[in-house]
Design an enzyme around this catalytic site. Structure first.
Site, short mmCIF file in Angstrom:
data_model
loop_
_atom_site.label_atom_id
_atom_site.label_comp_id
_atom_site.label_asym_id
_atom_site.label_seq_id
_atom_site.Cartn_x
_atom_site.Cartn_y
_atom_site.Cartn_z
CD GLN A 111 -3.27 0.23 0.32
OE1 GLN A 111 -3.55 -0.94 0.45
NE2 GLN A 111 -3.91 1.01 -0.52
CE LYS A 126 -5.28 -3.70 2.45
NZ LYS A 126 -5.36 -3.11 1.11
CB THR A 210 -10.80 -1.50 -6.98
OG1 THR A 210 -10.87 -0.72 -5.79
CG2 THR A 210 -9.51 -2.27 -7.01
CG ASN A 241 -15.83 -3.60 -4.72
OD1 ASN A 241 -14.75 -3.17 -5.10
ND2 ASN A 241 -16.92 -2.84 -4.69
CB SER A 377 -10.13 5.86 -0.63
OG SER A 377 -10.89 4.68 -0.53
P1 NDP Z 1 -14.64 -9.20 -1.95
O1 NDP Z 1 -14.72 -9.73 -0.58
O2 NDP Z 1 -15.69 -8.30 -2.46
O3 NDP Z 1 -14.46 -10.38 -3.00
C1 NDP Z 1 -13.43 -11.30 -2.90
C2 NDP Z 1 -13.56 -12.33 -3.99
O4 NDP Z 1 -12.37 -13.11 -4.03
C3 NDP Z 1 -14.71 -13.30 -3.74
O5 NDP Z 1 -15.19 -13.76 -4.95
C4 NDP Z 1 -14.00 -14.41 -2.95
O6 NDP Z 1 -14.65 -15.66 -3.06
C5 NDP Z 1 -12.66 -14.46 -3.64
N1 NDP Z 1 -11.65 -14.92 -2.66
C6 NDP Z 1 -11.30 -14.28 -1.52
N2 NDP Z 1 -10.38 -14.98 -0.84
C7 NDP Z 1 -10.17 -16.09 -1.57
C8 NDP Z 1 -9.35 -17.20 -1.39
N3 NDP Z 1 -8.54 -17.34 -0.32
N4 NDP Z 1 -9.36 -18.14 -2.36
C9 NDP Z 1 -10.17 -18.01 -3.46
N5 NDP Z 1 -10.98 -16.97 -3.67
C10 NDP Z 1 -10.99 -16.03 -2.74
O7 NDP Z 1 -13.21 -8.46 -2.00
P2 NDP Z 1 -12.68 -7.38 -3.04
O8 NDP Z 1 -13.28 -7.58 -4.37
O9 NDP Z 1 -12.77 -6.06 -2.38
O10 NDP Z 1 -11.12 -7.73 -3.08
C11 NDP Z 1 -10.57 -8.64 -4.05
C12 NDP Z 1 -9.08 -8.37 -4.19
O11 NDP Z 1 -8.87 -7.02 -4.61
C13 NDP Z 1 -8.26 -8.54 -2.91
O12 NDP Z 1 -7.00 -9.06 -3.26
C14 NDP Z 1 -8.09 -7.12 -2.42
O13 NDP Z 1 -6.91 -7.00 -1.65
C15 NDP Z 1 -7.95 -6.38 -3.74
N6 NDP Z 1 -8.24 -4.96 -3.71
C16 NDP Z 1 -9.45 -4.49 -3.30
C17 NDP Z 1 -9.72 -3.14 -3.32
C18 NDP Z 1 -11.06 -2.61 -2.99
O14 NDP Z 1 -11.26 -1.39 -3.17
N7 NDP Z 1 -12.02 -3.40 -2.54
C19 NDP Z 1 -8.69 -2.18 -3.72
C20 NDP Z 1 -7.48 -2.77 -4.23
C21 NDP Z 1 -7.28 -4.12 -4.19
P3 NDP Z 1 -15.51 -16.22 -1.81
O15 NDP Z 1 -16.73 -15.34 -1.75
O16 NDP Z 1 -15.78 -17.61 -2.17
O17 NDP Z 1 -14.62 -16.06 -0.60
O1 2IT Z 2 -5.80 -2.55 -1.51
C1 2IT Z 2 -6.35 -1.44 -1.56
O2 2IT Z 2 -5.85 -0.51 -2.18
C2 2IT Z 2 -7.64 -1.26 -0.89
N1 2IT Z 2 -8.12 -2.23 -0.31
C3 2IT Z 2 -8.33 0.05 -0.89
C4 2IT Z 2 -7.87 0.88 0.26
C5 2IT Z 2 -8.60 2.18 0.46
O3 2IT Z 2 -8.22 2.85 1.43
O4 2IT Z 2 -9.50 2.54 -0.29
#
Ligand code: NDP
Ligand code: 2IT
Length: 445
Positions: A111, A126, A210, A241, A377
């Site tokens: 981050q 984080k 994102t 998401n 954000s």
């Molecule tokens: P969500 O919780 O909305 O979705 C996560 C997704 O990934 C689900 O489909 C989940 O499946 C799957 N998943 C999570 N953990 C695992 C695992 N161990 N093995 C297999 N599948 C998995 O999270 P986000 O969409 O917010 O985040 C997804 C990724 O994006 C993460 O790596 C996060 O760090 C990154 N990220 C998110 C940001 C944000 O703004 N939200 C910003 C930047 C990066 P299931 O439902 O079956 O667990």
């Molecule tokens: O990995 C990332 O950049 C996030 N989960 C978003 C962090 C934020 O402060 O919006």
């Protein structure tokens, strides 16, 4: 790796035993930084790298709560305030049973550089918990969030540390967390959390940011080869998401998005993922991808397995760390892969990254490609500070400018350091130099 950096890396690994993901993130960054230290010996003299790898503050706390049957449950809460050279600590909270200190530290470390690349005034942090929201009622999630915030509130604030969502933390959780912060502090301090609801201080486009940003970054990479998303065959992992909004944006640019996944399996939908149905199943009903497959009909659902068995010209890993390994990368490359944009944090293993780079595949690392979420954000914080709210169009325009800017800065840095097209090098050096300069200016702290 440069010998001077190798010695520092060995010490970091020794001082942080058992934290494999943190080690991986550190090694990956250090491998890019040799040439910077040739040009800037002052960074070595001031022990910038040693300081960067040691979080400014690490908080671990007990989170007691009662479930719906009245049983006491205990989870562990974390917040790692990694680096505040550029602004208040900023980064998400992850609620997932796999969370431990090593995961939080890898995410916090990434981050720092990501936030620097956005050009916004935000440091790196984080947090999260090993709490598993899956299968929990709204009331249980609320009680957990209230207990979590009852400890966390004393460590955060709009000028100190600003958490947001991540895996397992969406609008519902941010609402409960914000409510409890407000109740304890008796302050309507909008800028203490981002990802808030639109009627109470949130920003339009933050939910989409994102996934949209990842696709915008990838589109810019494709543009350097004279191509675009139009007509690409895209596979996305995850269905949360980031994944859903990546699917939507790629489709709007003319791509055929034929597969996505969750931790139970994946779906192949040759007619193109139906985003409206996917949103309803995942975001409204909190269902599984299997439910999407059943309701959609005429698609293939594979229980277990790997979504990377589906051929693609563009791969957008948007689920979790180390979900795409060297063997999967090699298979994708053999079958015509052109570009990878990481929506998740560190989804490709080091072997996979090496395969992509050797094959000349365009590879956008997470700390650059998924920076649109945290950048928006920061736009939410701007709106909170000025007690204003912007239109969708204006905010999306800002997001697009920021993502194109990150792409161009990574590309220019890679070129400056003699490795044109190496976005890993460009992102690591681009982010690092900005933070290192600020740390030098602020003295030994
Ligand atoms: P969500 O919780 O909305 O979705 C996560 C997704 O990934 C689900 O489909 C989940 O499946 C799957 N998943 C999570 N953990 C695992 C695992 N161990 N093995 C297999 N599948 C998995 O999270 P986000 O969409 O917010 O985040 C997804 C990724 O994006 C993460 O790596 C996060 O760090 C990154 N990220 C998110 C940001 C944000 O703004 N939200 C910003 C930047 C990066 P299931 O439902 O079956 O667990
Ligand atoms: O990995 C990332 O950049 C996030 N989960 C978003 C962090 C934020 O402060 O919006």
């Amino acid at each position: 790796m440069d010998a001077r950096l190798e010695a520092i890396k060995d010490t970091v690994l020794m001082r942080n035993p058992g934290e494999a993901e943190f080690h991986q993130a550190v090694v990956e960054v250090f491998e890019s930084l040799g040439p910077v230290h040739d040009r800037h010996p002052e960074f070595l003299e001031a022990a910038i790298l040693e300081r960067l790898c040691e979080p400014e503050r690490q908080i671990i706390f007990r989170v007691p709560w009662t479930d719906d049957s009245g049983r006491v449950q205990i989870n562990r809460g974390f917040r790692v305030e990694f680096n505040s050279a550029l602004g208040p600590y900023k980064g998400g909270l992850r609620f997932h049973p796999s969370v431990y200190l090593g995961i939080v530290k890898f995410l916090g470390f990434e981050q720092i550089f990501k936030n620097a690349l956005t050009g916004m005034p935000i440091g790196g942090g984080k947090g999260g918990s090993d709490f598993d929201p899956r299968g929990r009622s709204d009331a249980e999630v609320m009680r957990f969030c209230q207990s979590f915030m009852t400890e966390l509130y004393r460590h955060i604030g709009e000028y100190t540390d600003v958490p947001a969502g991540e895996i397992g933390v969406g609008g519902r959780e941010i609402g409960y967390l914000f409510g409890q912060y407000k109740r304890i502090t008796n302050r309507y301090e909008s800028g203490v959390l981002t990802g808030k609801g639109i009627s109470w201080g949130g920003s339009l486009v933050r939910p989409e940011a994102t996934g949209f940003g990842t696709v915008i970054f990838t589109q810019e990479m494709l543009r350097t080869r004279g191509t675009s998303f139009d007509g690409q065959r895209v596979v996305v992992s995850g269905s949360g998401n980031v994944a859903i909004n990546a699917v939507a944006k790629a489709q709007s640019l003319g791509a055929a998005v034929v597969a996505c996944s969750d931790s139970s399996g994946y779906v192949v939908d040759e007619a193109g993922i139906d985003v409206a149905l996917l949103r309803e199943v995942k975001e409204v009903q909190r269902g599984r991808l299997k439910d999407y497959a059943e309701r959609r009909g005429g698609v293939t659902y594979v229980d277990g397995g790997s979504v990377w068995d589906v051929d693609a010209t563009v791969a957008l890993p948007c689920a979790t760390q180390n979900e795409l390994d060297g063997a999967a990368a090699a298979r994708l490359v053999r079958n015509g892969l052109v570009a990878v944009g990481e929506g998740a944090n560190m989804p490709s293993t080091r072997d996979a990254v090496a395969v992509f780079q050797e094959a000349g595949v365009l590879f956008g690392p997470g700390k650059a490609a998924n920076a649109g979420g945290v950048a928006t954000s920061a736009l939410e914080m701007q709106q909170n500070a000025s007690r204003d709210s912007w239109s969708f169009e204006h905010t999306e325009e800002r997001l697009t400018e920021i993502m194109v800017g990150i792409h161009d800065r990574c590309a220019a840095t890679a070129e400056e350091y003699g490795e044109p097209g190496n976005y890993v090098l460009g992102a690591n050096i681009g982010g690092f130099v900005k933070v290192a300069d600020a740390m030098l200016a602020q003295g030994l702290i």
